[in-house]
Design a protein around this motif. Structure first.
Motif, mmCIF file in Angstrom:
data_model
loop_
_atom_site.group_PDB
_atom_site.id
_atom_site.type_symbol
_atom_site.label_atom_id
_atom_site.label_comp_id
_atom_site.label_asym_id
_atom_site.label_seq_id
_atom_site.Cartn_x
_atom_site.Cartn_y
_atom_site.Cartn_z
ATOM 1 N N TYR A 70 12.176 -26.819 7.277
ATOM 2 C CA TYR A 70 13.195 -26.417 6.312
ATOM 3 C C TYR A 70 13.884 -27.639 5.700
ATOM 4 C CZ TYR A 70 12.544 -22.211 9.159
ATOM 5 O OH TYR A 70 12.004 -21.156 9.857
ATOM 6 N N ASP A 92 15.008 -20.931 -3.446
ATOM 7 C CA ASP A 92 14.346 -21.614 -2.331
ATOM 8 C C ASP A 92 15.318 -22.526 -1.586
ATOM 9 O OD1 ASP A 92 11.906 -20.411 -2.466
ATOM 10 O OD2 ASP A 92 10.895 -22.035 -3.536
ATOM 11 N N TRP A 93 16.217 -23.176 -2.322
ATOM 12 C CA TRP A 93 17.302 -23.903 -1.653
ATOM 13 C C TRP A 93 18.008 -22.965 -0.685
ATOM 14 C CZ3 TRP A 93 19.051 -28.973 -1.822
ATOM 15 C CH2 TRP A 93 18.587 -29.801 -2.854
ATOM 16 N N PHE A 102 15.675 -21.718 2.443
ATOM 17 C CA PHE A 102 15.485 -22.662 3.539
ATOM 18 C C PHE A 102 16.800 -22.955 4.263
ATOM 19 C CE2 PHE A 102 11.559 -23.661 1.126
ATOM 20 C CZ PHE A 102 10.661 -23.428 2.151
ATOM 21 N N ALA A 103 17.908 -22.939 3.535
ATOM 22 C CA ALA A 103 19.212 -23.078 4.193
ATOM 23 C C ALA A 103 19.490 -21.869 5.074
ATOM 24 C CB ALA A 103 20.312 -23.250 3.147
ATOM 25 N N LEU A 105 13.953 -28.952 1.735
ATOM 26 C CA LEU A 105 15.208 -29.244 1.034
ATOM 27 C C LEU A 105 15.247 -30.687 0.557
ATOM 28 C CD1 LEU A 105 17.674 -27.329 3.390
ATOM 29 C CD2 LEU A 105 16.982 -26.661 1.081
#
Length: 220
Positions: free
Chosen positions: A190, A33-34, A37-38, A194
């Motif tokens: 996003y 997920d990191w 979204f990046a 994060l």
């Protein structure tokens, strides 16, 4: 799924004193997920808001082959496991870190509507428990609390810090479930995701730095 992804992190920390630190395991739990979204922030992967996507979550996750395909998750797991091994020189640490990364796909399969792939492509998978809140909510909270209890019982140290971490996770989950849903996907969403990952990881490291495993001996 948010809080449930951290259940494997707590379990990995409980199972072996050679496990990575809890902060590292929290990164592993949400690593894809990191990355998603990046990647979404720079246009590599994509999502949109669809109020009818599922009952609980309005995310149409229509393009995420590099992070949320089974192959993509496996690649992230191998890379992260090797990195943890290179830093710690502990094989068990690397294996557990990789397994926690891999757990993300399995847990997502439970809750996502069919939007997960094996290696990209058009065939998608997902059990869709986000359409059944009466099942998904107690399941997610239950596995997390069970793993948290195992972690606390398997380690020694101040109890206040783990309770603060769990309270924070529950607050974030309550916001996720009951707060207003975003109306559009974009950089703000996003970065918010994060930032949430960063905050809980910071607190997990704080907890892990102040607790030690109870086992005097451990398997290799």
């Amino acid at each position: 799924m948010f809080i449930g992804h951290f259940a494997p992190a707590f379990a990995a920390a409980a199972v072996s004193r050679r496990a990575p630190g809890l902060g590292t395991l929290f990164v592993a739990a949400q690593l894809v997920d990191w990355a998603f979204f990046a990647f979404a922030a720079v246009g590599i992967e994509h999502m949109r808001i669809d109020p009818h996507a599922t009952v609980m979550v309005p995310f149409d996750l229509y393009d995420m082959p590099y992070t949320h395909s089974l192959l993509g998750t496996s690649v992230w797991a191998v890379i992260f496991g090797l990195l943890v091994f290179a830093i710690s020189r502990e094989k068990i640490a690397g294996v557990l870190a990789g397994m926690v990364v891999m757990s993300h796909w399995a847990l997502d399969w439970l809750v996502h509507r069919p939007d997960l792939t094996l290696a990209g492509g058009h065939t998608t998978y997902g059990l869709g428990l986000w359409n059944y809140p009466a099942i998904e909510m107690p399941l997610e909270i239950g596995i997390t609390l069970a793993a948290f209890y195992w972690y606390v019982r398997s380690t020694r140290g101040p109890i206040g810090q783990p309770l603060v971490l769990m309270a924070l996770l529950l607050v974030f989950q309550a916001i996720n479930w009951f707060g207003p849903h975003p109306t559009e996907a974009g950089l703000g969403l996003y970065l918010q995701a994060l930032a949430a990952f960063a905050v809980v990881t910071f607190f997990a490291r704080w907890v892990g730095d102040n607790r030690r495993h109870k086992r005097a001996r451990d398997w290799r």
